[in-house]
Design an enzyme around this catalytic site. Sequence first.
Site, PDB file in Angstrom:
ATOM      1  N   LYS A  13      -6.634 -15.672   6.776  1.00 33.52           N
ATOM      2  CA  LYS A  13      -5.526 -16.501   6.290  1.00 33.52           C
ATOM      3  C   LYS A  13      -4.607 -16.946   7.430  1.00 33.52           C
ATOM      4  O   LYS A  13      -4.197 -18.101   7.472  1.00 33.52           O
ATOM      5  CB  LYS A  13      -4.675 -15.732   5.258  1.00 33.52           C
ATOM      6  CG  LYS A  13      -5.438 -15.337   4.005  1.00 33.52           C
ATOM      7  CD  LYS A  13      -4.511 -14.765   2.937  1.00 33.52           C
ATOM      8  CE  LYS A  13      -3.775 -13.501   3.355  1.00 33.52           C
ATOM      9  NZ  LYS A  13      -4.671 -12.342   3.638  1.00 33.52           N
ATOM     10  N   ARG A  88       1.483 -12.437  -3.906  1.00 30.47           N
ATOM     11  CA  ARG A  88       0.525 -11.334  -3.896  1.00 30.47           C
ATOM     12  C   ARG A  88       0.458 -10.641  -5.244  1.00 30.47           C
ATOM     13  O   ARG A  88      -0.331  -9.718  -5.415  1.00 30.47           O
ATOM     14  CB  ARG A  88       0.940 -10.313  -2.845  1.00 30.47           C
ATOM     15  CG  ARG A  88       0.113 -10.418  -1.556  1.00 30.47           C
ATOM     16  CD  ARG A  88       0.723  -9.457  -0.580  1.00 30.47           C
ATOM     17  NE  ARG A  88      -0.119  -8.926   0.424  1.00 30.47           N
ATOM     18  CZ  ARG A  88      -0.095  -9.305   1.697  1.00 30.47           C
ATOM     19  NH1 ARG A  88       0.631 -10.324   2.079  1.00 30.47           N
ATOM     20  NH2 ARG A  88      -0.827  -8.672   2.581  1.00 30.47           N
ATOM     21  N   ARG A 124      -8.869  -6.152  15.370  1.00 26.51           N
ATOM     22  CA  ARG A 124      -7.696  -7.017  15.554  1.00 26.51           C
ATOM     23  C   ARG A 124      -6.685  -6.364  16.504  1.00 26.51           C
ATOM     24  O   ARG A 124      -6.420  -5.170  16.437  1.00 26.51           O
ATOM     25  CB  ARG A 124      -7.027  -7.269  14.207  1.00 26.51           C
ATOM     26  CG  ARG A 124      -5.777  -8.124  14.316  1.00 26.51           C
ATOM     27  CD  ARG A 124      -5.455  -8.823  13.041  1.00 26.51           C
ATOM     28  NE  ARG A 124      -4.966  -7.939  11.990  1.00 26.51           N
ATOM     29  CZ  ARG A 124      -4.675  -8.361  10.761  1.00 26.51           C
ATOM     30  NH1 ARG A 124      -4.845  -9.629  10.443  1.00 26.51           N
ATOM     31  NH2 ARG A 124      -4.239  -7.515   9.859  1.00 26.51           N
ATOM     32  N   ARG A 157      -1.945  -3.249  15.023  1.00 22.16           N
ATOM     33  CA  ARG A 157      -0.923  -3.134  13.979  1.00 22.16           C
ATOM     34  C   ARG A 157      -1.035  -1.762  13.337  1.00 22.16           C
ATOM     35  O   ARG A 157      -2.135  -1.277  13.113  1.00 22.16           O
ATOM     36  CB  ARG A 157      -1.162  -4.205  12.909  1.00 22.16           C
ATOM     37  CG  ARG A 157      -0.379  -5.466  13.144  1.00 22.16           C
ATOM     38  CD  ARG A 157      -0.810  -6.575  12.222  1.00 22.16           C
ATOM     39  NE  ARG A 157      -0.710  -6.267  10.793  1.00 22.16           N
ATOM     40  CZ  ARG A 157      -0.892  -7.167   9.824  1.00 22.16           C
ATOM     41  NH1 ARG A 157      -1.180  -8.425  10.149  1.00 22.16           N
ATOM     42  NH2 ARG A 157      -0.805  -6.837   8.566  1.00 22.16           N
ATOM     43  N   ARG A 168      -4.823  -0.997   1.776  1.00 23.64           N
ATOM     44  CA  ARG A 168      -4.472  -2.422   1.637  1.00 23.64           C
ATOM     45  C   ARG A 168      -5.541  -3.170   0.847  1.00 23.64           C
ATOM     46  O   ARG A 168      -5.233  -4.037   0.035  1.00 23.64           O
ATOM     47  CB  ARG A 168      -4.287  -3.053   3.020  1.00 23.64           C
ATOM     48  CG  ARG A 168      -3.005  -2.585   3.700  1.00 23.64           C
ATOM     49  CD  ARG A 168      -3.022  -2.871   5.176  1.00 23.64           C
ATOM     50  NE  ARG A 168      -2.953  -4.288   5.468  1.00 23.64           N
ATOM     51  CZ  ARG A 168      -3.474  -4.844   6.560  1.00 23.64           C
ATOM     52  NH1 ARG A 168      -4.116  -4.105   7.442  1.00 23.64           N
ATOM     53  NH2 ARG A 168      -3.343  -6.130   6.766  1.00 23.64           N
TER      54      ARG A 168
HETATM   55  P1  AMP Z   1       0.257  -9.252   5.920  1.00 26.51           P
HETATM   56  O1  AMP Z   1       0.710  -9.565   7.291  1.00 26.51           O
HETATM   57  O2  AMP Z   1       0.238 -10.472   5.021  1.00 26.51           O
HETATM   58  O3  AMP Z   1      -1.046  -8.488   5.883  1.00 26.51           O
HETATM   59  O4  AMP Z   1       1.366  -8.285   5.267  1.00 26.51           O
HETATM   60  C1  AMP Z   1       1.646  -7.014   5.826  1.00 26.51           C
HETATM   61  C2  AMP Z   1       2.393  -6.159   4.825  1.00 26.51           C
HETATM   62  O5  AMP Z   1       3.641  -6.786   4.485  1.00 26.51           O
HETATM   63  C3  AMP Z   1       1.692  -5.951   3.490  1.00 26.51           C
HETATM   64  O6  AMP Z   1       0.748  -4.890   3.522  1.00 26.51           O
HETATM   65  C4  AMP Z   1       2.887  -5.636   2.578  1.00 26.51           C
HETATM   66  O7  AMP Z   1       3.337  -4.305   2.759  1.00 26.51           O
HETATM   67  C5  AMP Z   1       3.946  -6.581   3.115  1.00 26.51           C
HETATM   68  N1  AMP Z   1       3.901  -7.898   2.428  1.00 26.51           N
HETATM   69  C6  AMP Z   1       3.593  -9.101   2.975  1.00 26.51           C
HETATM   70  N2  AMP Z   1       3.641 -10.082   2.064  1.00 26.51           N
HETATM   71  C7  AMP Z   1       4.000  -9.487   0.899  1.00 26.51           C
HETATM   72  C8  AMP Z   1       4.208  -9.959  -0.427  1.00 26.51           C
HETATM   73  N3  AMP Z   1       4.045 -11.258  -0.747  1.00 26.51           N
HETATM   74  N4  AMP Z   1       4.572  -9.057  -1.370  1.00 26.51           N
HETATM   75  C9  AMP Z   1       4.739  -7.748  -1.079  1.00 26.51           C
HETATM   76  N5  AMP Z   1       4.539  -7.236   0.137  1.00 26.51           N
HETATM   77  C10 AMP Z   1       4.178  -8.089   1.135  1.00 26.51           C
END
Ligand code: AMP
Length: 227
Positions: A13, A88, A124, A157, A168
């Site tokens: 993404k 999400r 990553r 990360r 996740r």
């Molecule tokens: P990402 O970088 O999109 O993988 O997001 C990393 C982390 O941020 C996720 O595992 C969640 O803990 C939090 N997060 C990001 N976007 C959301 C969302 N739309 N709703 C809830 N938590 C989020």
Amino acid sequence: MRIILLGPPGSGKGTQGDLISQRYRFPRISTGEILRQAVRDRTPLGVEAEAMMNRGVLVNDDLVLGIVRQRIGAADCRSGYVLDGFPRTVYQAESLETFEADRPERALDFRVDLPELVKRLTARRVCSRCQAVYNLKVRPSRQADICDACGGPLIRRKDDEAEVIAERLNVYQKETEPLREFYRKKNVYFAVDSQGLPKEVFKRVAFYLDGVLAGNEPRGKRGDDHL
Ligand code: AMP
């Protein structure tokens, strides 16, 4: 136009969102990046979100909704934007509709099989200074562990550790996958085969979005599937 990027962690993404952003001149909004920045800045939002993020579970809906509502109201979002990692949950998707009911939208669902996802997340690396993203296998930095763009050290990360990855993916399946049906029903859903190199995947994305933006939307065999 609002372009929503669906797909599990590691499905591309962020990479595809950047490419879409460059080609169509829509800003990419990543809730994950905004939250990680808040964690680094030690803002109240960051302090509240950090533990959840490190465990790989979702941050409270209302926190995330506040971020998105404010961000999409900015001037650079007027003609369109790309949402990466939001919505999400179905609740988030329904709330987004109440923010901007009339904006045309498409949801691109990046499909990758599970072994490939785990491989990508494990490989990553991100720059701890400028947040540029690398992959040890398909997009390595020129010098090991050093960012090409700013010379900063590359790190993993925290949520790319094996147990957190599993959580996740679990959360994705339970909370986010129902959005497929949500957007299918609205007739704005499109699945993208996201196996392969970023530029190959982007060809599929651009073919689809070029058509949509020209008012000539390509359709898959079953109306919503891969081309
Ligand atoms: P990402 O970088 O999109 O993988 O997001 C990393 C982390 O941020 C996720 O595992 C969640 O803990 C939090 N997060 C990001 N976007 C959301 C969302 N739309 N709703 C809830 N938590 C989020």
